[in-house]
Design a protein around this motif. Structure first.
Motif, mmCIF file in Angstrom:
data_model
loop_
_atom_site.group_PDB
_atom_site.id
_atom_site.type_symbol
_atom_site.label_atom_id
_atom_site.label_comp_id
_atom_site.label_asym_id
_atom_site.label_seq_id
_atom_site.Cartn_x
_atom_site.Cartn_y
_atom_site.Cartn_z
ATOM 1 N N PHE A 100 17.863 -37.368 -66.251
ATOM 2 C CA PHE A 100 18.759 -36.215 -66.292
ATOM 3 C C PHE A 100 20.108 -36.542 -65.647
ATOM 4 C CE2 PHE A 100 15.601 -32.428 -66.713
ATOM 5 C CZ PHE A 100 15.187 -32.920 -67.932
ATOM 6 N N LEU A 164 13.632 -26.719 -67.589
ATOM 7 C CA LEU A 164 14.454 -27.894 -67.293
ATOM 8 C C LEU A 164 15.772 -27.849 -68.069
ATOM 9 C CD1 LEU A 164 11.707 -30.672 -67.245
ATOM 10 C CD2 LEU A 164 12.726 -29.471 -65.295
ATOM 11 N N LEU A 187 14.961 -29.806 -59.431
ATOM 12 C CA LEU A 187 13.782 -30.507 -59.964
ATOM 13 C C LEU A 187 12.662 -30.560 -58.928
ATOM 14 C CD1 LEU A 187 15.315 -33.479 -61.978
ATOM 15 C CD2 LEU A 187 14.245 -31.414 -62.868
ATOM 16 N N THR A 190 11.111 -27.115 -59.007
ATOM 17 C CA THR A 190 10.450 -26.791 -60.272
ATOM 18 C C THR A 190 9.239 -27.681 -60.536
ATOM 19 O OG1 THR A 190 12.564 -26.053 -61.157
ATOM 20 C CG2 THR A 190 10.816 -26.457 -62.745
ATOM 21 N N LEU A 191 9.455 -28.994 -60.471
ATOM 22 C CA LEU A 191 8.364 -29.919 -60.746
ATOM 23 C C LEU A 191 7.440 -30.068 -59.539
ATOM 24 C CD1 LEU A 191 10.281 -32.676 -62.739
ATOM 25 C CD2 LEU A 191 8.835 -30.877 -63.653
#
Length: 197
Positions: A100, A164, A187, A190-191
């Motif tokens: 990303f 994402l 990230l 979230t992940l």
């Protein structure tokens, strides 16, 4: 994953790179054969000789963007395939973050994808090309979920990929100097939260 297009000729690649730049800078309204010729530094009429209609230009550019992003995802998937499935997905998450960040450092591809995604809401052919490319990222995220012992199926991974996408868009709207920090934190939240579920 979409089929990879046949190897592009140098002229066609130059035209598609120029079209990508025009689309990223000017949006769909600015994407004309003349603008592509100007951006590529080629004589007027060159783009229309290779991509006769606006439809041909849009389709070829969508395939080009999808194939480039899918190639990045393929490389990430190959890298992640060799990692152990021990429940610790730190390296998998880091791999997604690196990919990303690479996209954000050269945002033309992402900007073009955003423009083409909006156009694809009115064009089933473009939507199919973009959906096929997106499937690869869904597969990677599904693999991360499975490595964490979270086998919820591809629909869950598709929802996460949509999240994402939102993070990527939000990062694009930030000043360039703030993007990496924002992306890393987003990230991680979230992940990283997957481990708690």
């Amino acid at each position: 994953m979409p089929d990879r297009p046949a190897e592009l000729s140098p002229r066609r690649r130059a035209l598609l790179d120029a079209a990508l730049q025009v689309l990223a800078e000017q949006g769909l309204r600015g994407l004309t054969h003349r603008a592509v010729d100007r951006q590529a530094g080629l004589p007027q009429g060159t783009c229309s000789a290779y991509l006769r209609t606006r439809r041909a230009l849009l389709t070829a550019l969508t395939e080009y963007v999808a194939a480039n992003l899918a190639a990045d995802v393929d490389r990430l998937a190959a890298e992640l395939a060799g990692l152990p499935h021990d429940g610790d997905t730190t390296r998998q998450v880091d791999g997604v973050a690196r990919m990303f960040l690479g996209w954000l450092e050269h945002p033309e591809m992402l900007l073009a994808r955003q423009e083409l995604t909006i156009e694809a809401t009115r064009d089933a052919e473009l939507a199919a090309v973009l959906a096929a490319a997106r499937d690869g990222l869904v597969d990677v995220v599904d693999g991360i979920l499975r490595a964490r012992g979270k086998d919820h199926g591809p629909e869950r991974a598709a929802w996460l990929v949509a999240s994402l996408d939102g993070i990527l868009l939000a990062a694009l709207l930030r000043p360039a100097a703030d993007r990496a920090g924002f992306l890393g934190r987003a990230l991680e939240q979230t992940l990283g939260s997957l481990a708690l579920e």
